[in-house]
Design a protein around this motif. Structure first.
Motif, PDB file in Angstrom:
ATOM      1  N   ARG A 170       0.829  -1.207   0.000  1.00 20.85           N
ATOM      2  CA  ARG A 170       0.000   0.000   0.000  1.00 20.85           C
ATOM      3  C   ARG A 170       0.852   1.242   0.000  1.00 20.85           C
ATOM      4  NH1 ARG A 170      -3.927  -2.048   4.353  1.00 20.85           N
ATOM      5  NH2 ARG A 170      -5.383  -3.210   3.050  1.00 20.85           N
ATOM      6  N   ILE A 171       1.900   1.196   0.810  1.00 18.48           N
ATOM      7  CA  ILE A 171       2.803   2.339   0.872  1.00 18.48           C
ATOM      8  C   ILE A 171       3.423   2.580  -0.492  1.00 18.48           C
ATOM      9  CG2 ILE A 171       4.964   3.180   1.858  1.00 18.48           C
ATOM     10  CD1 ILE A 171       4.227   1.781   4.422  1.00 18.48           C
ATOM     11  N   HIS A 175      -2.723  -0.500  -5.916  1.00 17.81           N
ATOM     12  CA  HIS A 175      -4.178  -0.411  -5.803  1.00 17.81           C
ATOM     13  C   HIS A 175      -4.701  -1.613  -5.023  1.00 17.81           C
ATOM     14  CE1 HIS A 175      -8.360  -0.023  -7.288  1.00 17.81           C
ATOM     15  NE2 HIS A 175      -8.033   1.250  -7.295  1.00 17.81           N
ATOM     16  N   GLU A 176      -5.781  -1.415  -4.265  1.00 19.95           N
ATOM     17  CA  GLU A 176      -6.283  -2.492  -3.405  1.00 19.95           C
ATOM     18  C   GLU A 176      -6.600  -3.767  -4.175  1.00 19.95           C
ATOM     19  OE1 GLU A 176      -6.656  -2.790  -0.129  1.00 19.95           O
ATOM     20  OE2 GLU A 176      -5.643  -0.875   0.133  1.00 19.95           O
TER      21      GLU A 176
ATOM     22  N   LYS B   8      -4.357  11.038   6.964  1.00 19.18           N
ATOM     23  CA  LYS B   8      -4.265   9.712   7.559  1.00 19.18           C
ATOM     24  C   LYS B   8      -5.656   9.118   7.716  1.00 19.18           C
ATOM     25  CE  LYS B   8      -1.434   7.666  11.221  1.00 19.18           C
ATOM     26  NZ  LYS B   8      -0.916   7.937  12.557  1.00 19.18           N
ATOM     27  N   ARG B   9      -6.581   9.993   8.195  1.00 15.83           N
ATOM     28  CA  ARG B   9      -7.930   9.490   8.395  1.00 15.83           C
ATOM     29  C   ARG B   9      -8.548   9.057   7.078  1.00 15.83           C
ATOM     30  NH1 ARG B   9     -11.219  13.794  10.596  1.00 15.83           N
ATOM     31  NH2 ARG B   9      -9.444  14.420  11.824  1.00 15.83           N
ATOM     32  N   SER B  10      -8.311   9.866   6.030  1.00 20.16           N
ATOM     33  CA  SER B  10      -8.963   9.500   4.769  1.00 20.16           C
ATOM     34  C   SER B  10      -8.307   8.257   4.167  1.00 20.16           C
ATOM     35  CB  SER B  10      -8.941  10.661   3.780  1.00 20.16           C
ATOM     36  OG  SER B  10      -7.698  10.687   3.105  1.00 20.16           O
ATOM     37  N   LEU B  11      -7.028   8.038   4.456  1.00 22.92           N
ATOM     38  CA  LEU B  11      -6.399   6.811   3.973  1.00 22.92           C
ATOM     39  C   LEU B  11      -7.046   5.615   4.638  1.00 22.92           C
ATOM     40  CD1 LEU B  11      -4.098   5.481   2.332  1.00 22.92           C
ATOM     41  CD2 LEU B  11      -2.696   5.618   4.365  1.00 22.92           C
ATOM     42  N   ASN B  16     -10.743   1.007   4.485  1.00 24.11           N
ATOM     43  CA  ASN B  16     -11.944   0.340   4.978  1.00 24.11           C
ATOM     44  C   ASN B  16     -13.022   0.252   3.931  1.00 24.11           C
ATOM     45  OD1 ASN B  16     -11.169  -0.471   7.425  1.00 24.11           O
ATOM     46  ND2 ASN B  16     -12.036   1.226   8.571  1.00 24.11           N
ATOM     47  N   PHE B  17     -13.088   1.276   3.075  1.00 25.57           N
ATOM     48  CA  PHE B  17     -14.064   1.224   1.986  1.00 25.57           C
ATOM     49  C   PHE B  17     -13.820  -0.004   1.118  1.00 25.57           C
ATOM     50  CE2 PHE B  17     -16.663   2.318  -1.460  1.00 25.57           C
ATOM     51  CZ  PHE B  17     -15.930   2.220  -2.626  1.00 25.57           C
TER      52      PHE B  17
END
Lengths: 273, 316
Positions: A170-171, A175-176, B8-11, B16-17
């Motif tokens: 991720r870093i 992409h997920e 950080k929060r939006s990451l 989580n999305f």
């Protein structure tokens, strides 16, 4: 010491003999396919005849290949969907944290204990209401719902996909979806082979739902065709038995190919003492 | 400072999305094809519905029919049938599979992989095919079994296996065992492979015999697998339909009476349900049958679980 060695060898031979005896039904069936009706009725089945080719011609003369193809593509699609949906769900449940995650897992466990036949009547009625009767959709789309699969992959993924690799990917800006397919999936290959095989098996052998959904005979799957073999080939017992033998062949073949992964996966056991 | 916190929060939210997105296909299909049919079935069980005309609410009438009314004789007979089958099949399956697993576990048994494949083969065969194959094997005229028995001089004329109750039952149980010995054995083998070497070696050093080792060391170590197999055996037997149906469908033989009738000893609950689903005229009743079946099977499983886990705890 010597006595127990000898005993072990004896038991090994006994087991082999027993297993060979268990193969008897297959052997008898395959031998029967080489005979014609007359010889079968005479009970002359311990020798190999030479009617195999003629029987095969009779079998394939009746749309058999189409049923074979139906079963095949349904099984492939439903296995792919089941593997995808279950592994994705397991990935989500093990590598992410969000509200309600654990509750969902508990729900999956509970759902696994519910017998499938409970919803059968409603399912059939639903399919008829949305017009999926006489299609193959009822066997393909619902395979996205595989609670056992989610359980299976969750157990496997808990131990085997290291979070550090995911995080470093991720870093690196991956992409997920890419992370899932290129990093997580390779880690669970053995589990996927075992599950994929079981899933394919379940789809191929499924009799109950197809028999309640399909009316038109060009849509039949192999298990249905087997039960209708009597109608298809009428008094031609030899053709019936040949059809039966052909129906059981694919899984035998796949099993022998997958046996390496399979025995390792099954035998090392997900359920420990 | 505030900027990086927001990032950080939006990451985290973005991750989580995706986490929830991965879960979505399963959850949606579970709700649509898993949960909803179960609830809809319950709803149907209180209705009179033939699939065409409108539904009519009739309360517990369907359950009355199944449990105490006209359908009850058949229903309770299927339950009795399944219990009778289980009493023989489950011990037979467990002991046979355990024996196979113990032999497979031994170092000197060869060739392992071939044997494991042979073990698994019967359980991958299509259930309808298995029923027909066994009907063929035990056929009065065409069957190998009669053929061999006559050739060996044990009997002079073929036994009509499938036209009398007890032999039919025996063949059904044999067929079920044939299909499950191998795969159950492999499950046990998985459990056996999980036992640590030291425990077994300690027992050998203590001078125990093989039999003692099996009973006091090996079996307790695989009690979880044992329980799992046992419970699955109970649940699974309730749901058997294809094998008995095909065994007695007189597909392969024109010489035997069809014993799969609803007044037979081999009529299983799942078969009863299937017949009702197939005739599709009294869907509400069929749904009630399904629920009645599920309730009983659930009671059974819970009882078994309680009894067994208690006895396992006591032996610890």
């Amino acid at each position: 010491m010597k006595k127990s060695k000898a005993l072990a060898v004896v038991l090994s031979v006994v087991l082999m003999a027993f297993l060979i005896m268990m193969m008897l039904p297959y052997a008898v069936m395959f031998v029967m396919t080489t005979h014609n009706n007359q010889e079968i009725f005479q009970g002359d089945i311990l020798s190999v005849g030479d009617y195999l080719f003629r029987n095969l011609k009779a079998v394939f003369g009746m749309h058999y290949i189409r049923y074979f193809f139906n079963s095949l593509y349904i099984a492939v699609l439903s296995t792919a969907l089941a593997c995808l949906s279950s592994s994705m769900a397991a990935y989500s449940l093990t590598k992410f944290t969000y509200r309600g995650r654990d509750k969902i897992f508990v729900a999956v466990l509970i759902a696994m204990m519910i017998p499938g036949q409970l919803g059968l009547i409603a399912f059939i009625n639903m399919m008829s209401r949305i017009g999926w009767v006489n299609t193959h959709l009822p066997f393909i789309i619902p395979s996205l719902n595989n609670t056992f699969g989610v359980f299976w992959f969750t157990m496997y993924m808990k131990g085997s996909v290291p979070k550090e690799i995911i995080e470093s990917a991720r870093i690196d800006g991956a992409h997920e979806i890419g992370i899932f397919f290129r990093i997580a999936i390779p880690f669970i290959k053995p589990a996927m082979v075992v599950f994929g095989f079981q899933s394919f098996l379940g789809s191929w052998n499924n009799f109950t739902v197809p028999s309640l959904i399909l009316n038109r005979d060009e849509l039949w799957t192999i298990p249905l065709a087997i039960t209708k073999l009597g109608n298809m080939y009428q008094a031609d017992y030899a053709a019936r038995i040949t059809g039966l033998a052909i129906a059981t062949l694919p899984l035998v073949v796949i099993l022998s190919f997958c046996s390496k992964y399979f025995t390792k996966g099954m035998v090392t056991g997900a359920i420990k003492g | 400072m505030g900027w990086s916190k927001r990032r950080k929060r939006s990451l985290h939210a973005r991750i989580n999305f995706w986490g929830k997105l991965f879960l979505l296909p399963f959850v949606v299909s579970f709700l649509a094809f898993g949960l909803f049919p179960i609830l809809y079935s319950l709803y149907l069980s209180f209705m009179e519905y033939d699939g065409i005309h409108a539904m009519r609410f009739i309360g517990l009438e369907n359950y009355e029919w199944v449990l105490v009314g006209n359908g009850s004789e058949t229903f309770w007979r299927t339950i009795l049938n399944v219990i009778r089958i289980m009493l023989v099949y489950i011990p037979l399956n467990l002991l046979g599979a355990l024996a196979i697993a113990l032999i497979l576990f031994n170092r000197r048994t060869r060739p392992k992989r071939v044997m494991q494949v042979m073990c698994f083969l019967p359980s991958v065969t299509t259930a309808v095919a298995v029923g027909i194959i066994f009907a063929l094997l035990f056929d009065y005229k065409l069957g190998v079994v009669n053929f061999i028995l006559i050739k060996m001089g044990i009997i002079s004329e073929g036994i009509n296996w499938l036209s009398s109750p007890l032999p039919s039952l025996a063949i059904l149980i044999l067929m079920m065992s044939w299909g499950s010995w191998g795969s159950t054995a492999l499950q046990f083998l998985g459990g056996l492979n999980g036992i640590s070497e030291e425990v077994i070696e300690a027992a050998i050093v203590d001078g125990s015999s093989y039999f003692q080792r099996v009973v006091y060391v090996i079996i307790p170590s695989i009690k979880n697998v044992f329980l799992f197999v046992l419970i699955n055996g109970f649940i699974g037997t309730f749901q058997i339909m294809e094998q008995p149906k095909m065994l007695f469908s007189s597909w392969a033989n024109m010489n035997t009476v069809n014993w799969g009738g609803s007044d037979s000893m081999v009529f299983t609950p799942a078969w009863f349900l299937y017949n009702m689903a197939y005739s599709a005229t009294k869907l509400g009743r069929a749904a009630a049958v399904a629920y009645a079946m599920a309730m009983i099977s659930l009671v059974f499983s819970v009882l078994n679980f309680k009894v067994l886990s208690k006895s396992i705890k006591e032996s610890d």
